[in-house]
Design a protein around this motif. Structure first.
Motif, PDB file in Angstrom:
ATOM      1  N   PRO A  16       2.160   3.787 -11.588  1.00 48.72           N
ATOM      2  CA  PRO A  16       2.373   5.185 -11.741  1.00 48.72           C
ATOM      3  C   PRO A  16       1.376   5.880 -10.755  1.00 48.72           C
ATOM      4  N   GLU A  17       0.081   5.279 -10.669  1.00 51.05           N
ATOM      5  CA  GLU A  17      -0.808   5.752  -9.792  1.00 51.05           C
ATOM      6  C   GLU A  17      -0.248   5.570  -8.281  1.00 51.05           C
ATOM      7  N   GLN A  18       0.359   4.464  -7.925  1.00 55.44           N
ATOM      8  CA  GLN A  18       0.669   4.293  -6.648  1.00 55.44           C
ATOM      9  C   GLN A  18       2.049   5.264  -6.344  1.00 55.44           C
ATOM     10  N   VAL A  19       2.635   5.630  -7.341  1.00 52.92           N
ATOM     11  CA  VAL A  19       3.740   6.648  -7.197  1.00 52.92           C
ATOM     12  C   VAL A  19       3.236   8.096  -7.028  1.00 52.92           C
ATOM     13  N   LEU A  20       2.225   8.452  -7.395  1.00 52.47           N
ATOM     14  CA  LEU A  20       1.440   9.664  -7.423  1.00 52.47           C
ATOM     15  C   LEU A  20       1.016   9.766  -5.917  1.00 52.47           C
ATOM     16  N   ASP A  21       0.283   8.658  -5.658  1.00 54.10           N
ATOM     17  CA  ASP A  21      -0.107   8.574  -4.141  1.00 54.10           C
ATOM     18  C   ASP A  21       1.055   8.779  -3.115  1.00 54.10           C
ATOM     19  N   LEU A  22       2.052   8.115  -3.471  1.00 52.30           N
ATOM     20  CA  LEU A  22       3.103   7.859  -2.294  1.00 52.30           C
ATOM     21  C   LEU A  22       3.844   9.348  -2.383  1.00 52.30           C
ATOM     22  N   GLN A  23       3.797  10.131  -3.554  1.00 48.72           N
ATOM     23  CA  GLN A  23       4.430  11.166  -3.514  1.00 48.72           C
ATOM     24  C   GLN A  23       3.595  12.338  -2.899  1.00 48.72           C
ATOM     25  N   ALA A  24       2.365  12.360  -2.853  1.00 49.48           N
ATOM     26  CA  ALA A  24       1.607  13.190  -1.926  1.00 49.48           C
ATOM     27  C   ALA A  24       1.602  12.724  -0.508  1.00 49.48           C
ATOM     28  N   TRP A  25       1.431  11.712  -0.259  1.00 51.57           N
ATOM     29  CA  TRP A  25       1.585  11.239   1.315  1.00 51.57           C
ATOM     30  C   TRP A  25       2.727  11.235   1.806  1.00 51.57           C
ATOM     31  N   SER A  69       0.854  -1.133   0.040  1.00 52.34           N
ATOM     32  CA  SER A  69      -0.130  -0.079   0.103  1.00 52.34           C
ATOM     33  C   SER A  69       0.823   1.138   0.112  1.00 52.34           C
ATOM     34  N   ALA A  70       0.614   2.227  -1.062  1.00 55.19           N
ATOM     35  CA  ALA A  70       1.622   3.211  -0.984  1.00 55.19           C
ATOM     36  C   ALA A  70       1.528   4.039   0.356  1.00 55.19           C
ATOM     37  N   PHE A  71      -0.140   4.072   0.913  1.00 59.34           N
ATOM     38  CA  PHE A  71      -0.135   4.733   2.141  1.00 59.34           C
ATOM     39  C   PHE A  71       0.891   4.195   3.201  1.00 59.34           C
ATOM     40  N   LYS A  72       0.813   3.148   3.284  1.00 56.15           N
ATOM     41  CA  LYS A  72       1.669   2.416   4.470  1.00 56.15           C
ATOM     42  C   LYS A  72       3.136   2.529   4.189  1.00 56.15           C
ATOM     43  N   VAL A  73       3.507   2.712   3.402  1.00 52.20           N
ATOM     44  CA  VAL A  73       5.111   3.123   2.702  1.00 52.20           C
ATOM     45  C   VAL A  73       5.162   4.348   3.044  1.00 52.20           C
ATOM     46  N   ALA A  74       4.277   5.255   2.543  1.00 54.76           N
ATOM     47  CA  ALA A  74       4.351   6.741   3.364  1.00 54.76           C
ATOM     48  C   ALA A  74       4.503   6.762   4.616  1.00 54.76           C
ATOM     49  N   GLU A  75       3.798   6.212   5.404  1.00 54.78           N
ATOM     50  CA  GLU A  75       3.626   6.145   7.063  1.00 54.78           C
ATOM     51  C   GLU A  75       5.338   5.542   7.426  1.00 54.78           C
ATOM     52  N   GLN A  76       5.792   4.544   6.720  1.00 57.23           N
ATOM     53  CA  GLN A  76       6.866   4.093   7.150  1.00 57.23           C
ATOM     54  C   GLN A  76       8.164   5.240   7.082  1.00 57.23           C
ATOM     55  N   PHE A  77       7.944   5.653   5.882  1.00 58.58           N
ATOM     56  CA  PHE A  77       9.211   6.615   5.674  1.00 58.58           C
ATOM     57  C   PHE A  77       9.092   7.981   6.303  1.00 58.58           C
ATOM     58  N   ARG A  78       7.737   8.290   6.729  1.00 60.09           N
ATOM     59  CA  ARG A  78       7.450   9.409   7.617  1.00 60.09           C
ATOM     60  C   ARG A  78       7.994   9.450   8.817  1.00 60.09           C
ATOM     61  N   VAL A  79       7.995   7.877   9.374  1.00 61.49           N
ATOM     62  CA  VAL A  79       8.615   7.741  10.780  1.00 61.49           C
ATOM     63  C   VAL A  79      10.210   7.655  10.628  1.00 61.49           C
ATOM     64  N   LEU A  80      10.552   7.116   9.323  1.00 60.90           N
ATOM     65  CA  LEU A  80      12.115   7.287   9.322  1.00 60.90           C
ATOM     66  C   LEU A  80      12.592   8.671   9.306  1.00 60.90           C
ATOM     67  N   ASP A  81      11.900   9.532   8.513  1.00 66.34           N
ATOM     68  CA  ASP A  81      12.337  11.061   8.480  1.00 66.34           C
ATOM     69  C   ASP A  81      12.126  11.546   9.852  1.00 66.34           C
ATOM     70  N   ALA A  82      11.104  11.228  10.702  1.00 72.78           N
ATOM     71  CA  ALA A  82      11.227  11.773  12.089  1.00 72.78           C
ATOM     72  C   ALA A  82      12.664  11.147  13.000  1.00 72.78           C
TER      73      ALA A  82
END
Length: 340
Positions: free
Chosen positions: A131-140, A82-95
């Motif tokens: 491509p749609e996943q990348v767009l979602d991931l880019q935003a999240w 899930s692009a949303f879950k990957v975004a959450e994981q990498f937001r945690v890493l960024d923290a």
């Protein structure tokens, strides 16, 4: 010239696969001290050779052991998740490591069809949604609200809620025209896997990327690198001896045989079969193997021909000490500490 590292947690004969993970963990601060720009981890599944299956987990441990070097995935195989879950994981890493996280994504399976199905039984074959996943991931991953959702955690007081400059830096990874075109269309950095197929198609991919590039807010200019396999030692003979481990692995891989990296002494004693020898010798002629000066000359020539300011170095050796020494020799040859 900037140099970075791609580590794949390669299994070694005579050692456990857990040792490969721990070796990756200790290599990162070593490369940081040498002045490397980035430390990237790959993702592979159900392989007895490359056992780095969860870069997002290992990156968290490395973040706690480093202070400066950028850390990232090369990459997360996005169709599995899930692009949303990957975004959450990498937001945690960024923290954990603010402003140091790269989020490289690819659409390859990183394994076989069975492992792909096991990772995501609901994924469509062919990764049509990439491509749609990348767009979602880019935003999240930027911290923005998208589809009514926000990937937490957001940054601290100094970071605006949707500040893309402080978010994980998204990269598209590839070894074909597809990734180059997508990265150009979305205005994202692009990394070409040169060590796949000895760089075949790299000139066309980079030309397409630069020619089709559409500037984005975070990346007004194209940003591109390639990942090259290289190994340096104190003498050419020593380097070629250590490189026998990868020569053996490549020869076995082409014949459908996979296993841990073997010791060069054992390979030198057994040698290569008649059917293998021509392919091995052809690979050796193309390899970036030798003294630090010899390898650096080849790398500089390649970077100049492709108009690159950064190269990502991937090094396999059965001896962890030989691998660390190779990175140290190249860091000294390129004056990495002086460039910091």
């Amino acid at each position: 010239m900037r140099l970075s590292v791609l580590d794949q947690s390669v299994a070694l004969s005579g050692a456990s696969e857990a040792d490969a993970i721990r070796d990756t963990l200790s290599l990162a601060p070593h490369c940081e001290a040498l002045g490397y720009q980035r430390f990237w981890l790959s993702e592979h599944h159900s392989l007895p050779s490359i056992v780095g299956t969860a870069p997002e987990v290992l990156l968290a441990a490395i973040a706690a052991r480093t202070e400066r070097i950028r850390l990232g995935s090369a990459g997360v195989m996005l169709p599995h998740y899930s692009a949303f879950k990957v975004a959450e994981q990498f937001r945690v890493l960024d923290a954990l490591a603010p402003g140091r996280i790269d989020l490289g994504v690819g659409r390859a399976p990183g394994g076989d069809r069975r492992s792909a199905l096991a990772l995501n039984p609901h994924a469509r074959p062919g990764a049509e949604d990439f491509p749609e996943q990348v767009l979602d991931l880019q935003a999240w991953s930027s911290g923005a609200q998208h589809r009514g959702l926000v990937a937490h955690p957001r940054g601290g007081p100094a970071e605006a809620p949707n500040s893309i400059q402080h978010a994980p830096q998204l990269w598209i990874l590839g070894s074909s025209d597809y990734g180059a075109r997508l990265a150009a269309h979305l205005g994202l950095p692009y990394a070409f896997a040169y060590f796949f197929m000895d760089g075949q198609g790299v000139e066309q991919a980079l030309e397409l990327y630069r020619g089709l590039y559409r500037p984005s807010e975070r990346h007004p200019l194209p940003e591109v690198t390639i990942c090259v396999w290289a190994l340096a030692a104190d003498s050419e003979a020593e380097a070629r001896h250590h490189a026998l481990s990868r020569d053996r692995w490549r020869s076995d891989y082409l014949r459908g045989r996979l296993g841990p990296l073997q010791a060069p002494d054992d390979i030198a004693e057994r040698g290569f079969g008649e059917e293998e020898r021509a392919g091995v010798e052809a690979g050796q002629r193309k390899a970036f193997v030798g003294t630090a000066g010899q390898v650096a000359d080849k790398l500089r020539a390649l970077a100049a021909s492709l108009e690159l300011e950064e190269l990502v170095i991937n090094t396999w050796a059965h001896s962890p000490a030989a691998r660390r020494h190779s990175y140290a020799l190249l860091a000294r040859e390129f004056g990495l500490k002086e460039c910091r």
